[in-house]
Design a protein around this motif. Sequence first.
Motif, PDB file in Angstrom:
ATOM      1  N   GLU A 285     -14.188  -1.932 -10.914  1.00 11.39           N
ATOM      2  CA  GLU A 285     -12.852  -2.236 -11.419  1.00 11.39           C
ATOM      3  C   GLU A 285     -11.889  -1.073 -11.181  1.00 11.39           C
ATOM      4  OE1 GLU A 285     -11.495  -4.844 -12.414  1.00 11.39           O
ATOM      5  OE2 GLU A 285     -13.160  -6.217 -12.747  1.00 11.39           O
ATOM      6  N   VAL A 286     -12.376   0.158 -11.268  1.00 11.16           N
ATOM      7  CA  VAL A 286     -11.509   1.311 -11.005  1.00 11.16           C
ATOM      8  C   VAL A 286     -11.122   1.351  -9.532  1.00 11.16           C
ATOM      9  CG1 VAL A 286     -11.409   3.827 -10.954  1.00 11.16           C
ATOM     10  CG2 VAL A 286     -12.357   2.659 -12.951  1.00 11.16           C
ATOM     11  N   TRP A 287     -12.092   1.136  -8.643  1.00  4.89           N
ATOM     12  CA  TRP A 287     -11.780   1.106  -7.207  1.00  4.89           C
ATOM     13  C   TRP A 287     -10.796  -0.022  -6.907  1.00  4.89           C
ATOM     14  CZ3 TRP A 287     -12.748   4.966  -4.069  1.00  4.89           C
ATOM     15  CH2 TRP A 287     -13.836   5.821  -4.301  1.00  4.89           C
ATOM     16  N   ALA A 288     -10.976  -1.165  -7.559  1.00  6.55           N
ATOM     17  CA  ALA A 288     -10.073  -2.294  -7.327  1.00  6.55           C
ATOM     18  C   ALA A 288      -8.644  -1.937  -7.747  1.00  6.55           C
ATOM     19  CB  ALA A 288     -10.563  -3.520  -8.098  1.00  6.55           C
ATOM     20  N   ARG A 289      -8.495  -1.264  -8.865  1.00  7.74           N
ATOM     21  CA  ARG A 289      -7.163  -0.850  -9.316  1.00  7.74           C
ATOM     22  C   ARG A 289      -6.567   0.198  -8.372  1.00  7.74           C
ATOM     23  NH1 ARG A 289      -9.484  -3.219 -13.350  1.00  7.74           N
ATOM     24  NH2 ARG A 289      -8.326  -4.010 -15.156  1.00  7.74           N
ATOM     25  N   TYR A 290      -7.412   1.028  -7.827  1.00  9.14           N
ATOM     26  CA  TYR A 290      -6.948   2.018  -6.845  1.00  9.14           C
ATOM     27  C   TYR A 290      -6.338   1.292  -5.639  1.00  9.14           C
ATOM     28  CZ  TYR A 290      -7.148   6.551  -4.362  1.00  9.14           C
ATOM     29  OH  TYR A 290      -6.832   7.707  -3.709  1.00  9.14           O
ATOM     30  N   MET A 291      -7.021   0.273  -5.148  1.00  9.55           N
ATOM     31  CA  MET A 291      -6.509  -0.457  -3.986  1.00  9.55           C
ATOM     32  C   MET A 291      -5.220  -1.200  -4.318  1.00  9.55           C
ATOM     33  SD  MET A 291      -9.901  -1.876  -1.988  1.00  9.55           S
ATOM     34  CE  MET A 291     -11.032  -2.108  -3.341  1.00  9.55           C
ATOM     35  N   ARG A 292      -5.150  -1.791  -5.497  1.00 11.67           N
ATOM     36  CA  ARG A 292      -3.918  -2.498  -5.869  1.00 11.67           C
ATOM     37  C   ARG A 292      -2.755  -1.527  -6.049  1.00 11.67           C
ATOM     38  NH1 ARG A 292      -7.598  -5.830  -8.845  1.00 11.67           N
ATOM     39  NH2 ARG A 292      -7.205  -4.737 -10.808  1.00 11.67           N
ATOM     40  N   LEU A 293      -3.039  -0.318  -6.561  1.00 10.96           N
ATOM     41  CA  LEU A 293      -1.988   0.693  -6.676  1.00 10.96           C
ATOM     42  C   LEU A 293      -1.452   1.064  -5.301  1.00 10.96           C
ATOM     43  CD1 LEU A 293      -0.312   2.840  -8.140  1.00 10.96           C
ATOM     44  CD2 LEU A 293      -2.322   4.337  -8.084  1.00 10.96           C
ATOM     45  N   LEU A 294      -2.331   1.282  -4.335  1.00 11.83           N
ATOM     46  CA  LEU A 294      -1.888   1.613  -2.980  1.00 11.83           C
ATOM     47  C   LEU A 294      -1.081   0.466  -2.377  1.00 11.83           C
ATOM     48  CD1 LEU A 294      -5.077   3.357  -1.547  1.00 11.83           C
ATOM     49  CD2 LEU A 294      -2.935   4.433  -2.232  1.00 11.83           C
ATOM     50  N   GLU A 295      -1.465  -0.763  -2.707  1.00 15.89           N
ATOM     51  CA  GLU A 295      -0.713  -1.905  -2.196  1.00 15.89           C
ATOM     52  C   GLU A 295       0.696  -1.945  -2.795  1.00 15.89           C
ATOM     53  OE1 GLU A 295      -1.201  -6.775  -1.747  1.00 15.89           O
ATOM     54  OE2 GLU A 295      -2.743  -5.582  -2.768  1.00 15.89           O
ATOM     55  N   ARG A 296       0.810  -1.616  -4.084  1.00 15.75           N
ATOM     56  CA  ARG A 296       2.138  -1.566  -4.707  1.00 15.75           C
ATOM     57  C   ARG A 296       2.984  -0.439  -4.109  1.00 15.75           C
ATOM     58  NH1 ARG A 296       2.029  -0.148  -9.967  1.00 15.75           N
ATOM     59  NH2 ARG A 296      -0.217   0.095 -10.223  1.00 15.75           N
ATOM     60  N   ILE A 297       2.342   0.704  -3.885  1.00 13.27           N
ATOM     61  CA  ILE A 297       3.070   1.821  -3.273  1.00 13.27           C
ATOM     62  C   ILE A 297       3.513   1.446  -1.861  1.00 13.27           C
ATOM     63  CG2 ILE A 297       2.847   4.188  -2.449  1.00 13.27           C
ATOM     64  CD1 ILE A 297       0.942   4.723  -4.779  1.00 13.27           C
ATOM     65  N   GLU A 298       2.640   0.789  -1.126  1.00 13.07           N
ATOM     66  CA  GLU A 298       2.965   0.372   0.244  1.00 13.07           C
ATOM     67  C   GLU A 298       4.153  -0.586   0.251  1.00 13.07           C
ATOM     68  OE1 GLU A 298       0.805  -2.597   3.305  1.00 13.07           O
ATOM     69  OE2 GLU A 298      -0.407  -0.856   2.714  1.00 13.07           O
ATOM     70  N   ALA A 299       4.195  -1.516  -0.714  1.00 11.05           N
ATOM     71  CA  ALA A 299       5.304  -2.468  -0.785  1.00 11.05           C
ATOM     72  C   ALA A 299       6.603  -1.769  -1.173  1.00 11.05           C
ATOM     73  CB  ALA A 299       4.984  -3.571  -1.792  1.00 11.05           C
TER      74      ALA A 299
END
Length: 1037
Positions: free
Chosen positions: A336-350
């Motif tokens: 779950e922590v890794w998943a949140r890390y990826m979603r954070l990067l996706e938000r930053i990318e957007a």
Amino acid sequence: MDDSLKALGDILSQIAEQPYNVALHIQHIQVAQSSLGLDSELKSAMEMMSEFLAVDPEHIWLPLIRQKEASVDLDTADGVEELLAFYDRAERDYFSIPLLQKHLQFIVDRYEKYHGDDKEMKPADLGDLFSEEWTRDVMNSVVGKGQNHLTQSCLLWDMQRDWELERLAVTPKSEREAAIERVEQFLLDRLRQPHSNHDETFQTYSSFTTNYKPPAEYENLLIAASKTRGIAVRSWERREPFEIALRQSPSLQNYGAYIACEWRAKHIDIFTAGGIYERAITDAASERFKGVPGAEEALRSFWIGYLDAARSGEADFEDEMQIVQRAIRSVPASGEVWARYMRLLERIEAALEEEEDQEGRETVHDVFTRALDTKVVQQDVEQIIPVILARASYERRRLQSGKADEDGLATLIGVLESGIEMVLQLSKAGDARLRLEKVLADVYERVAQMPDGAFTTWQTVAKRQKSSYIVWTAYTESLIKNQKYDEARSVFSDVCMKQIDWPEAIWEAWISFEQLYGSVADMEACLEKVLKAQYLNNDRRVKEAERAGYQTQLEAQTVGVTQEAAGTTSVNSTLVAVASAAPMEVDAQAPAMKAESRGTKRMAEDEPVVAESSKKVKTEPKPPPLKRDRENCTVFVADLPSDVMDDDLKQLFKDCGSVREVKITPLPDTLVATVEFDERDSIPAALTKDKKRINEHEISVHLAWKSTLYVTNFPESADDPYMRNLFGKYGTIFEIRWPSKKFKATRRFCYIQYTSPAAAEAALELHEHELGPGLSIKVYISNPERKKERTDHDADEREIYVAGLSKFTTKADLQKLFRTYGQVKDVRMAAEEDGHARGYAFVEYESTNDAQAALAANNHELKRRRIAVTLADPRVRARHKTITETGLTRTAEIRQRSVRLRGLPPNTQEGLLQQTLEKLALIKRVEVFEDKHEAVAELENAAEAGKLLLRMEPILFNGHTLRLSEEGRQESSAPPPKAGGMFVPRKAGPSRPKAGLGFSRAGTKSRNSVDVAGGSESTGDGAKGQDDFRKLLMGRK
């Protein structure tokens, strides 16, 4: 030594293969600590762990810092920078006030060394290091790291305050004005922060204004400062009860209650919530290092909650990135922590997509690869699935937005298929919730426009999970969605006769399908086949019940189902009959049945009815009253969005049946709910809502009892935190329900409900696990149809009550006598303070037959006394006329050692409340009055009651501060005693004088003795006395 070196070598080999395995690093350190002469190996083990993982500040960083401080030359810039870098690394791992104190003290000491009264010449190599400006900047940074610890931040801030005031006192006049302004702002900033010693801070500001501000401004400045600190003071007061609870017991459970309170606020305050999470994470990490069960799971949960709080609290991307990177070092095995890390990067990318230069930024692909490279995420199904889903969701969104390259679809399908393979390597059956398979099938259908790929996916899953109704319903839904009606009908027809874990769901889905898409012939064929399947399934259930030992009861129910089904052609009525015949009422009370069996009327009804000319023949028996069947009428809804309301769930389930109750419960890292229907026939339709969406958020729905465990045979000392530590590692625990002990103190079982059935099934591995010598815990799925296998329903019939004992009787005497009738489980004998028997005892047998046989000991002579032996009735207490030690009636004696508790939270469990109170005093029984939010606790003696009443610290229970009072005559808020139900006796007080032959009237002396306090016999509460009676006779008012 040689054995230790060999063990170290073996562990190092394993660490080389799995460098992110926390358990291996901890074992490495413990082995190095266990032998003398391995100091260098111990230091190496600590440093190795700190390179790969976040490490505990108390057990690892502080020893390493002390060694570093002793080994470097602090008179050189390189030595100082090396030590400060160590401090910085340590403070990034975990929050620690002792660590920050040590850092701050080092800065202050070095500054005083070069600038104090006994100052030394500062080496030129140090440059700006330890100058006043440099020192202030470093102190601001260190103190700022600990400022959101509401109770201990003062340990850091007070040190900086003293330093600033000392500098201000010696500041030259030319620089005084700027220094005063800086210190004033420093004090006002502190007043805006919630902390425990606000009054002391305000007094410091008052003294500062007196010494350094014009007298004419003093009043206005203090009024402004008072307004400034108002919000912070109120914030502290709201959290003070939780801080007190943590000071009393710094348990992870108390942190969870504290965090839950923060989430209940309209807007989460990241300043205070962040401080709570930081402290909880540090304590959980420390417990993990010590090997406390459940600490790893708690640590993961806290990090996940912290990340969600940072996102909800509108923290900036930089702060979120720092938190998630720290979390990865702390719990690299958390998917779950890794998943949140990826979603954070996706938000930053957007957010930064307009920027052309994004080179050098970490990508979702990079993080996904890092997660798999740890080799610890793949060791748990529940951790690898979130990682795969996060990466797959990212790739799907890129495809749908047109940002993916030509290999985007192949990448998405490859990620999901490889994820399924990883899951199958861990579990041959795969994921019971089919999370990856559902996404893969949806990708084939909607994204790739390849429905045949979806069909192939479900066919493959069906081969390995043949009995899962979820698989077959998903498969048929996919076929129906793509208008493959003949194929769907063929699947329904084939699976209808198979042994499915929830066949009613399949039958209901088939009937609904034929109603929408079938012809009359198709509908009739469906109903006929479903009816046959019902009979076969019912026969199978009866055979299973026979093997379990309940042949007679279920055979009778089967006959009822057959008779009812034979008289109707409607499949729906058959479904109702089968449903009503299957399970038993959970925790149904046996005594009521026994009471019926004693009456002649019930016996007469069971006999054949003989028709007489003068009487009507009874042709139809009166239907029994409907009972509330929670376990079979309730579904559990998980993964809810944070803004869900009761009406959202009622709207979702409105077409399933009549909803009796919806209850939404927030957990530290998720939101769940229970939905109870009026009838169990609503359940199959309700289960089809699994993976539906509420507010664009996918939810999961399952039967409540499938995620609930019945646990028994654990140590008597086990309490709620013990069970949470033991079972918490298998998943998120929704609640633990404890039995009340007000009628039977030896009850020792509980129900543990998870948020998912998979977690409950995983926890079954604890079954027969030995928790102590000869003590193996029993763990079962809480299936309501097997209620008698998992409750103490016959405990009352297995216990006998022995009265008339000699005071010289011992427990051994009773064991010797009653073991001749069968296997004795326990003997409880009431004793006086001197150890002599009080005159009665309880003997519990392993079986009811042995208890019945022991009744033959009635009137047996033991120690020259004839004893009385009867079956124990836990709801009937001995009613001794007086208590010899005190001279009080039993009613008054119990009241004297009882305490009333007010302000209980709703739905308080008696068992859980008793566990809380047992940590403070010796408790016998607790009874809760739910309608009044009150309880009465009966303690072992009056001294224990007094100890509880005189307690200075407040008692917190589930976030509520309890109010205690003596169980007095005027304060009793308990309902009137029921027969055999209440343990609180009738109101103590003077009994009514007896009259008649052999009894003398009360004389003047006795009346005066009653009239000492008030000079009249009027009771003061409206009752009439003798004087009032005389006035009535004499015609006066």
